[in-house]
Design a protein around this motif. Structure first.
Motif, PDB file in Angstrom:
ATOM      1  N   ALA A 111      -5.929  36.030  51.371  1.00 47.78           N
ATOM      2  CA  ALA A 111      -6.515  35.047  50.290  1.00 47.78           C
ATOM      3  C   ALA A 111      -5.638  35.876  48.863  1.00 47.78           C
ATOM      4  O   ALA A 111      -5.433  36.508  49.236  1.00 47.78           O
ATOM      5  N   VAL A 112      -5.818  34.568  48.641  1.00 46.25           N
ATOM      6  CA  VAL A 112      -4.565  35.200  47.097  1.00 46.25           C
ATOM      7  C   VAL A 112      -4.945  34.647  45.815  1.00 46.25           C
ATOM      8  O   VAL A 112      -5.002  32.937  46.182  1.00 46.25           O
ATOM      9  N   TYR A 113      -5.781  35.173  44.802  1.00 48.76           N
ATOM     10  CA  TYR A 113      -5.948  34.464  43.820  1.00 48.76           C
ATOM     11  C   TYR A 113      -4.918  34.383  42.960  1.00 48.76           C
ATOM     12  O   TYR A 113      -4.179  35.355  42.326  1.00 48.76           O
ATOM     13  N   GLN A 114      -5.128  33.487  42.236  1.00 46.56           N
ATOM     14  CA  GLN A 114      -4.094  32.994  40.908  1.00 46.56           C
ATOM     15  C   GLN A 114      -4.950  32.438  39.590  1.00 46.56           C
ATOM     16  O   GLN A 114      -5.138  30.940  40.258  1.00 46.56           O
ATOM     17  N   ASP A 115      -5.140  32.343  38.414  1.00 51.36           N
ATOM     18  CA  ASP A 115      -5.800  32.067  37.549  1.00 51.36           C
ATOM     19  C   ASP A 115      -6.755  31.002  38.356  1.00 51.36           C
ATOM     20  O   ASP A 115      -6.778  29.706  38.028  1.00 51.36           O
ATOM     21  N   HIS A 116      -7.750  30.949  38.368  1.00 51.19           N
ATOM     22  CA  HIS A 116      -8.984  30.504  39.227  1.00 51.19           C
ATOM     23  C   HIS A 116      -8.498  29.318  40.775  1.00 51.19           C
ATOM     24  O   HIS A 116      -9.525  28.871  41.335  1.00 51.19           O
ATOM     25  N   VAL A 117      -7.578  30.153  41.240  1.00 51.39           N
ATOM     26  CA  VAL A 117      -6.918  29.469  41.990  1.00 51.39           C
ATOM     27  C   VAL A 117      -7.049  30.612  43.660  1.00 51.39           C
ATOM     28  O   VAL A 117      -6.429  31.808  43.724  1.00 51.39           O
TER      29      VAL A 117
END
Length: 213
Positions: A111-117
């Motif tokens: 999983a990759v997290y970026q800007d609330h996604v």
């Protein structure tokens, strides 16, 4: 078939049947059926009640989705009165095997997290090495849910070399409009898309990030 009847709770994008009963506000098609049987004062078998209850809590994730409404609980009440076993339903729907446990950890690891996604892109070899079928692997989008900082999440699962299916989810944002751009559909906060290239997968991730702003 001479006649096709559709009973559904998804937003219709085309007419399929000669008779269509669609309730977009229902949390599950099983909810619609249970309420129908109740309105007819009809008794149903214990096995039917069990199957409908399990379908109900699978679709509205144990009454936690945004389209859960008072009628959802009325349907559940009717089904329990008809013999549905709540404990068994939860075990059947939410207990997982050791194989599931290990694959869910793979989904989290990628999983990759970026800007609330939060997004995870899974390849065939990721689930094949655990002797898991695509149909099982693509359902694991819920693994990315329930994170305080995440407003939108998506799981992209490779079905055949270079071709992906997507499951898009959101707490409140409209992901259906993103899915529609790629011939997908579903609900406002839960939608799906089939037959994506890896390039399209990355395009959709950018659209999700933009939608989260």
């Amino acid at each position: 078939a001479q006649e096709i009847v559709r009973i559904d709770h998804h937003v219709p994008v085309e007419q399929i049947g000669t008779l269509e009963w669609i309730d977009e506000k229902a949390s599950a098609t099983c909810e619609m059926l249970a309420l129908y049987f109740e309105a007819q004062k009809q008794r149903i078998g214990k096995k039917a009640a069990q199957e409908l209850y399990e379908g109900l809590i699978a679709d509205n994730i144990r009454f936690t989705t945004s389209n859960t409404r008072p009628q959802s609980f009325m349907a559940a009440t009717y089904l329990v009165e008809q013999g549905a076993d709540v404990q068994k339903a939860n075990e059947h729907n939410y207990d997982i095997t050791l194989k599931d446990f290990r694959y869910e950890n793979e989904v989290r690891d990628k999983a990759v997290y970026q800007d609330h996604v939060m997004t995870s892109v899974m390849q065939i070899e990721d689930y094949a090495k655990l002797d898991m079928e695509f149909a099982q692997a693509k359902e694991k989008v819920y693994v990315l849910a329930g994170i305080e900082e995440v407003d939108l999440w998506a799981l992209f699962t490779e079905k055949e070399p270079g071709i992906y299916n997507a499951s898009l989810r959101a707490k409140t944002k409209d992901v259906r409009q993103i899915a529609a751009r790629y011939d997908g559909g579903g609900h406002v906060c839960a939608a799906g898309i089939k037959g994506l290239s890896l390039k399209q997968v990355h395009e959709i991730i950018e659209l999700l990030i933009e939608a989260a702003k």
